[in-house]
Design a protein around this motif. Structure first.
Motif, PDB file in Angstrom:
ATOM      1  N   SER A   1       0.435 -10.008 -11.619  1.00 22.04           N
ATOM      2  CA  SER A   1       0.096  -8.635 -11.992  1.00 22.04           C
ATOM      3  C   SER A   1       0.589  -8.429 -13.421  1.00 22.04           C
ATOM      4  CB  SER A   1       0.770  -7.648 -11.047  1.00 22.04           C
ATOM      5  OG  SER A   1       2.177  -7.785 -11.110  1.00 22.04           O
ATOM      6  N   SER A   2       0.107  -7.378 -14.067  1.00 22.60           N
ATOM      7  CA  SER A   2       0.419  -7.201 -15.480  1.00 22.60           C
ATOM      8  C   SER A   2       1.889  -6.857 -15.716  1.00 22.60           C
ATOM      9  CB  SER A   2      -0.469  -6.111 -16.081  1.00 22.60           C
ATOM     10  OG  SER A   2      -0.318  -4.906 -15.348  1.00 22.60           O
ATOM     11  N   THR A   3       2.474  -6.084 -14.804  1.00 21.36           N
ATOM     12  CA  THR A   3       3.873  -5.689 -15.004  1.00 21.36           C
ATOM     13  C   THR A   3       4.676  -5.824 -13.715  1.00 21.36           C
ATOM     14  OG1 THR A   3       3.312  -3.372 -14.560  1.00 21.36           O
ATOM     15  CG2 THR A   3       3.345  -4.063 -16.867  1.00 21.36           C
ATOM     16  N   VAL A   4       5.983  -6.001 -13.907  1.00 23.86           N
ATOM     17  CA  VAL A   4       6.905  -6.126 -12.770  1.00 23.86           C
ATOM     18  C   VAL A   4       8.147  -5.288 -13.057  1.00 23.86           C
ATOM     19  CG1 VAL A   4       6.150  -8.461 -12.193  1.00 23.86           C
ATOM     20  CG2 VAL A   4       8.087  -8.135 -13.743  1.00 23.86           C
TER      21      VAL A   4
ATOM     22  N   LEU B   1      15.141 -10.628  -8.212  1.00 22.18           N
ATOM     23  CA  LEU B   1      13.992 -10.151  -7.455  1.00 22.18           C
ATOM     24  C   LEU B   1      12.973  -9.556  -8.421  1.00 22.18           C
ATOM     25  CD1 LEU B   1      12.845  -9.586  -4.529  1.00 22.18           C
ATOM     26  CD2 LEU B   1      13.695  -7.256  -4.866  1.00 22.18           C
ATOM     27  N   LEU B   2      11.785 -10.134  -8.461  1.00 24.28           N
ATOM     28  CA  LEU B   2      10.690  -9.605  -9.273  1.00 24.28           C
ATOM     29  C   LEU B   2       9.732  -8.880  -8.335  1.00 24.28           C
ATOM     30  CD1 LEU B   2       9.831 -12.687 -11.551  1.00 24.28           C
ATOM     31  CD2 LEU B   2      11.423 -10.823 -12.006  1.00 24.28           C
ATOM     32  N   PHE B   3       9.626  -7.577  -8.521  1.00 28.82           N
ATOM     33  CA  PHE B   3       8.808  -6.748  -7.638  1.00 28.82           C
ATOM     34  C   PHE B   3       7.562  -6.314  -8.395  1.00 28.82           C
ATOM     35  CE2 PHE B   3       7.651  -3.228  -4.912  1.00 28.82           C
ATOM     36  CZ  PHE B   3       8.088  -3.634  -3.653  1.00 28.82           C
ATOM     37  N   HIS B   4       6.393  -6.710  -7.902  1.00 26.05           N
ATOM     38  CA  HIS B   4       5.144  -6.394  -8.581  1.00 26.05           C
ATOM     39  C   HIS B   4       4.898  -4.885  -8.527  1.00 26.05           C
ATOM     40  CE1 HIS B   4       3.510 -10.709  -8.592  1.00 26.05           C
ATOM     41  NE2 HIS B   4       4.748 -10.755  -8.144  1.00 26.05           N
ATOM     42  N   ASP B   5       4.628  -4.303  -9.667  1.00 26.14           N
ATOM     43  CA  ASP B   5       4.494  -2.845  -9.745  1.00 26.14           C
ATOM     44  C   ASP B   5       3.412  -2.288  -8.818  1.00 26.14           C
ATOM     45  OD1 ASP B   5       6.544  -2.595 -11.514  1.00 26.14           O
ATOM     46  OD2 ASP B   5       5.290  -2.397 -13.302  1.00 26.14           O
TER      47      ASP B   5
ATOM     48  N   PHE C   1       4.677  -0.974  -5.182  1.00 30.87           N
ATOM     49  CA  PHE C   1       5.637   0.105  -4.919  1.00 30.87           C
ATOM     50  C   PHE C   1       5.152   1.131  -3.894  1.00 30.87           C
ATOM     51  CE2 PHE C   1       7.980  -0.994  -8.913  1.00 30.87           C
ATOM     52  CZ  PHE C   1       9.233  -1.077  -8.336  1.00 30.87           C
ATOM     53  N   GLN C   2       3.937   1.630  -4.061  1.00 28.66           N
ATOM     54  CA  GLN C   2       3.475   2.709  -3.179  1.00 28.66           C
ATOM     55  C   GLN C   2       3.359   2.251  -1.733  1.00 28.66           C
ATOM     56  OE1 GLN C   2       0.325   5.347  -4.318  1.00 28.66           O
ATOM     57  NE2 GLN C   2       0.811   5.235  -6.504  1.00 28.66           N
TER      58      GLN C   2
ATOM     59  N   GLU D   1       5.480   8.230  -5.111  1.00 31.67           N
ATOM     60  CA  GLU D   1       5.154   8.105  -6.532  1.00 31.67           C
ATOM     61  C   GLU D   1       6.293   8.562  -7.439  1.00 31.67           C
ATOM     62  OE1 GLU D   1       1.385   9.784  -7.507  1.00 31.67           O
ATOM     63  OE2 GLU D   1       0.434   9.087  -5.674  1.00 31.67           O
ATOM     64  N   ASP D   2       7.380   9.036  -6.863  1.00 32.70           N
ATOM     65  CA  ASP D   2       8.521   9.507  -7.647  1.00 32.70           C
ATOM     66  C   ASP D   2       9.239   8.330  -8.304  1.00 32.70           C
ATOM     67  OD1 ASP D   2      10.437  11.785  -8.283  1.00 32.70           O
ATOM     68  OD2 ASP D   2      11.775  10.333  -7.329  1.00 32.70           O
ATOM     69  N   LYS D   3       9.695   8.508  -9.553  1.00 34.93           N
ATOM     70  CA  LYS D   3      10.351   7.414 -10.282  1.00 34.93           C
ATOM     71  C   LYS D   3      11.647   6.964  -9.611  1.00 34.93           C
ATOM     72  CE  LYS D   3       8.449   8.397 -14.866  1.00 34.93           C
ATOM     73  NZ  LYS D   3       8.760   8.760 -16.269  1.00 34.93           N
ATOM     74  N   GLN D   4      12.422   7.923  -9.099  1.00 30.63           N
ATOM     75  CA  GLN D   4      13.663   7.571  -8.422  1.00 30.63           C
ATOM     76  C   GLN D   4      13.377   6.785  -7.150  1.00 30.63           C
ATOM     77  OE1 GLN D   4      16.661   7.915  -9.692  1.00 30.63           O
ATOM     78  NE2 GLN D   4      17.563   6.888  -7.911  1.00 30.63           N
ATOM     79  N   THR D   5      12.254   7.118  -6.524  1.00 26.83           N
ATOM     80  CA  THR D   5      11.846   6.390  -5.314  1.00 26.83           C
ATOM     81  C   THR D   5      11.629   4.917  -5.626  1.00 26.83           C
ATOM     82  OG1 THR D   5      10.817   8.321  -4.299  1.00 26.83           O
ATOM     83  CG2 THR D   5      10.048   6.167  -3.552  1.00 26.83           C
ATOM     84  N   GLU D   6      11.029   4.621  -6.773  1.00 29.69           N
ATOM     85  CA  GLU D   6      10.782   3.236  -7.156  1.00 29.69           C
ATOM     86  C   GLU D   6      12.082   2.444  -7.238  1.00 29.69           C
ATOM     87  OE1 GLU D   6       8.506   3.123 -10.726  1.00 29.69           O
ATOM     88  OE2 GLU D   6       6.634   3.666  -9.729  1.00 29.69           O
TER      89      GLU D   6
END
Length: 331
Positions: free
Chosen positions: A191-194, A212-216, A219-220, A232-237
């Motif tokens: 994926s483009s970002t992690v 740990l590399l988590f594919h963006d 997240f959802q 979708e909250d940033k803190q949730t991520e």
């Protein structure tokens, strides 16, 4: 009457352990296969009346072997021997005709009990107990098998917490220079970002970092599985990243510590980067990664867009202790 036994596993260490734990008085002729395709050839050649079958293998995995044996009604009693201990893995292999399931690392008692339960074990008095055939196991193979078992422990915990089935790969294990590690990390970029999490660990003579590399894009879906109110909250991520890291890294290290009989202390997790390319992540952190023993596992969750890469990076100074521990395990 001699029974033909097939041990089908891509790991030389696993094949050696399996052969050593078979009852000494059991009159058998053992054949070895390093993947499912070789295993099927052996079964068709009449060399697999009883089969000890791994699940995660190259060329053809254990599920495909079971399916082929079932569809073609091949004469083989198959006992699955795997580090993938997820309940759904048990259910799937039983549905495909497996006699039973033994989790790795194998024990002589577990094997003997299953063989007796199904009336397969016929003991004979031998004048001389034959030695296990010489199976050469190098450090990379031994580390890969240790990682395979630890990977299964981590997947089982994640599967139970989220009520999912975790798809498991063959662990990738190599001793790498920092430039090679950079290439390995770049190879994980689909994926483009992690977003990335790092957690240090230390034991007697062994130290390193878990990455740990988590594919963006994951997240959802992961937030929904975890029951988070605002996916979708940033803190949730950040919470999702840390919670996933706690599960996978903690269970993986516990799996290794159990096999090598050593304890690890873990540092607090640190977020290395968010929504960045793997190239940026490497550039910002490459100074602290030197020559290393790397264990790489890609976890995916079935029927969900969730993917993450776990890398355990052991320091070069850890390699002698790991070699000693692995040698003791094999002896």
């Amino acid at each position: 009457m001699t029974i033909s036994v097939l041990i089908c596993d891509d790991s030389a260490m696993a094949r050696k352990q399996m052969a050593r734990t078979l009852p000494k008085e059991w009159d058998v002729e053992i054949t070895y296969a390093t993947n499912g395709a070789e295993g099927l050839d052996a079964i068709r050649a009449g060399k697999g009346e009883v089969v000890f079958l791994d699940l995660n293998m190259p060329v053809m995995d254990g599920y495909e072997v079971l399916q082929t044996v079932q569809q073609n009604d091949l004469p083989a009693l198959i006992i699955v021997v795997s580090g993938d201990i997820q309940i759904k893995a048990h259910e799937r292999v039983k549905a495909l005709g497996a006699l039973d399931f033994i989790q790795k690392p194998v024990s002589a008692d577990a094997i003997s009990n299953i063989l007796q339960e199904y009336g397969i074990l016929t003991l004979t008095q031998k004048d001389q107990v034959e030695d296990t055939p010489m199976i050469k196991v190098d450090m990379r193979d031994a580390c890969q098998e240790i990682a395979n078992v630890a990977m299964g422990r981590a997947a089982d915990l994640l599967a139970k917490l989220l009520d999912v089935f975790v798809l498991l790969p063959i662990p990738n294990v190599n001793v790498l220079e920092v430039s090679e590690l950079t290439m390995a990390l770049k190879a994980t970029e689909e994926s483009s970002t992690v977003s990335a999490l790092c957690q240090g660990f230390i034991g007697a003579g062994v130290a390193g970092e878990a990455l740990l590399l988590f594919h963006d894009s994951s997240f959802q879906d992961m937030a929904k599985l975890m029951g988070v109110a605002n996916p979708e909250d940033k803190q949730t991520e950040i919470e999702v990243l840390i919670d996933t890291g706690n599960v996978l890294i903690g269970a993986f290290l516990n799996g290794i510590s159990e096999q090598l009989d050593m304890k690890f202390s873990q540092a607090h997790p640190v977020v290395l980067g968010r929504h960045c390319t793997v190239n940026d992540l490497i550039h910002d952190n490459s100074e602290k990664w030197h020559r290393t023993l790397a264990m790489e596992i890609n976890y995916r969750i079935e029927n969900h867009n969730i993917q993450c890469d776990l890398l355990l990076l052991f320091t070069e100074d850890s390699i002698p202790t790991l070699s000693y521990k692995l040698g003791y395990l094999l002896d």
